[in-house]
Design a protein around this motif. Structure first.
Motif: not given
Ligand code: SF4
Ligand code: SF4
Ligand code: SF4
Length: 399
Positions: A297, A300-301, A303, A351
């Motif tokens: 992970c 990046c937030m 999700c 993601c």
């Molecule tokens: S989408 Fe969620 S799980 Fe995937 S990298 Fe970003 S914060 Fe991490």
């Protein structure tokens, strides 16, 4: 008309406004019904869709004028979707004050309807102020894959003007009048999470009508199923002014049901094989699998931003993302959505590290059935969330 009955619907002959417009998908019945609802103030506004940066991405727009509803990008919405972090349910909850002060009409996929139910249980959305046209949804096209295939075939993205999914085939209409067909499951496919989604039509009575466009019946009629008293009233009234609705025979209804059951059965088998991969692991292997994925992970937030049931306005994880370990971020998130995940697949889709977030949370929900018998996220708007204060109190007094 009765709840549970299906109708083949077409606009009434002589509907000048409708016929003078270029209805690019179906026969215009759904637009006639939506416009009728706006004109008669059955809803204050409809959440509609318009092209965003290219033909394959839409932005949500609110429509209040009955005539404007005919501009709806319905074919695009059915084949593709809103931008990554938007969904109909998330938009209603976060941008429209959860419909608490307006009656809003929406077209929603089954996974969006499940999200509405979870949001309503937490008082984020007022279901009574929604009029829901639930889509029969065979899945959304994987647009990343589609763009790659079109590039390889030297088809200019901008030349695509229309699309239709029919009988497992995506048909693209180009601006020179020609068409290109792609059998789904070969070069082009629906998103992998749609391939394992065993609910292709809404299962609960939050939908007022369901709308079937991809069906095996002959002709280009749009099919509607009456799902609530309000849906019944709307269809009956619309049939006096703007549509002709013919009740389907028992044989036709059975054909529709058989068609969707077979799609759902195939998806269920894919889902079960994904679960089986996790079940076959030892506890240590499963732990290692989950943690090694979470280690990837990047914080990046996306999700969290994309998840329709992550509704907190001040998210502790987002606020503290720089100081939190990626594993801790994911475990915290998992503990928050562990009893609410409606398996829409959005988190996995956005993601950047392709972490299989949806299957992990889906499996968590599946395995918690023993802990909370009868609990199935997105299926019963009356249910008290098992981890809410009320839910825990009820559980402790039952012990
Ligand atoms: S989408 Fe969620 S799980 Fe995937 S990298 Fe970003 S914060 Fe991490
Ligand atoms: S997960 Fe996919 S197939 Fe299932 S309802 Fe949502 S968009 Fe449709
Ligand atoms: S956790 Fe993922 S699959 Fe579950 S509801 Fe949120 S975005 Fe959808």
């Amino acid at each position: 008309m009765e709840i549970g009955e299906f109708f083949a619907v077409r606009p009434k002959e002589g509907l000048e406004d409708l016929m003078s417009l270029d209805i690019r998908f179906g026969n215009g019945a759904i637009q006639a019904i939506m416009s009728f609802m706006l004109k008669n103030q059955i809803v204050d506004t409809f959440l509609s869709f318009q092209e965003r940066k290219d033909h394959f991405t839409l932005k949500p727009v609110l429509v209040e004028e009955p005539k404007e509803i005919f501009d709806i990008s319905l074919s695009q919405f059915i084949a593709y979707n809103l931008p990554n972090i938007d969904s109909v349910s998330k938009y209603v909850a976060s941008k429209l004050n959860g419909t608490k002060d307006k009656k809003i009409g929406v077209i929603a996929r089954p996974c969006d309807i499940r999200a509405f139910i979870e949001l309503a249980k937490r008082e984020q959305v007022s279901i009574d102020n929604l009029f829901v046209i639930g889509l029969e949804c065979i899945g959304r096209i994987d647009t990343k894959l589609l763009k790659k295939v079109l590039k390889k075939a030297e088809i200019d993205l901008e030349s695509v003007v229309n699309e239709k999914i029919n009988d497992g085939t995506l048909i693209l209409e180009l601006n020179d009048g020609t068409t290109q067909s792609f059998k789904l499951g070969e070069e082009i496919d629906i998103r992998s999470y749609c391939n394992q989604c065993p609910e292709k039509v809404p299962k609960e009575n939050v939908a007022d009508l369901t709308f079937w466009i991809d069906h095996p019946l002959e002709g280009n009629e749009e099919i509607f199923e009456v799902r609530s008293a309000e849906g019944q009233e709307v269809l009956e009234k619309a049939a006096t002014e703007v549509i002709e609705a013919e009740k389907l025979s028992d044989e036709d209804v059975q054909q529709l049901k058989d068609y969707i059951t077979s799609l759902e059965q195939t998806a269920l088998e894919v889902q079960e094989s994904e679960f089986a991969k996790l079940d076959e692991m030892t506890d240590e292997e499963r732990f290692e699998y989950v943690i090694s994925n979470f280690e990837q992970c990047t914080s990046c937030m996306m999700c969290i931003r994309a998840c329709p049931i992550c509704y907190c306005k001040d998210c502790n994880v987002i606020r503290r993302r720089k100081e939190l370990d990626p594993i801790m971020i994911n475990l915290t998130r998992l503990s928050h959505i562990g009893d609410t995940c409606v398996a829409c697949g959005k988190c996995s889709e956005v993601c950047p590290k392709s972490i299989p977030l949806c299957i992990i949370s889906k499996k968590l929900v599946e395995d918690s059935k023993e802990l909370w018998p009868g609990h199935k996220p997105g299926h019963n708007v009356e249910e008290i969330p098992p981890r809410s204060w009320k839910g825990m109190k009820a559980a402790s007094s039952a012990e």
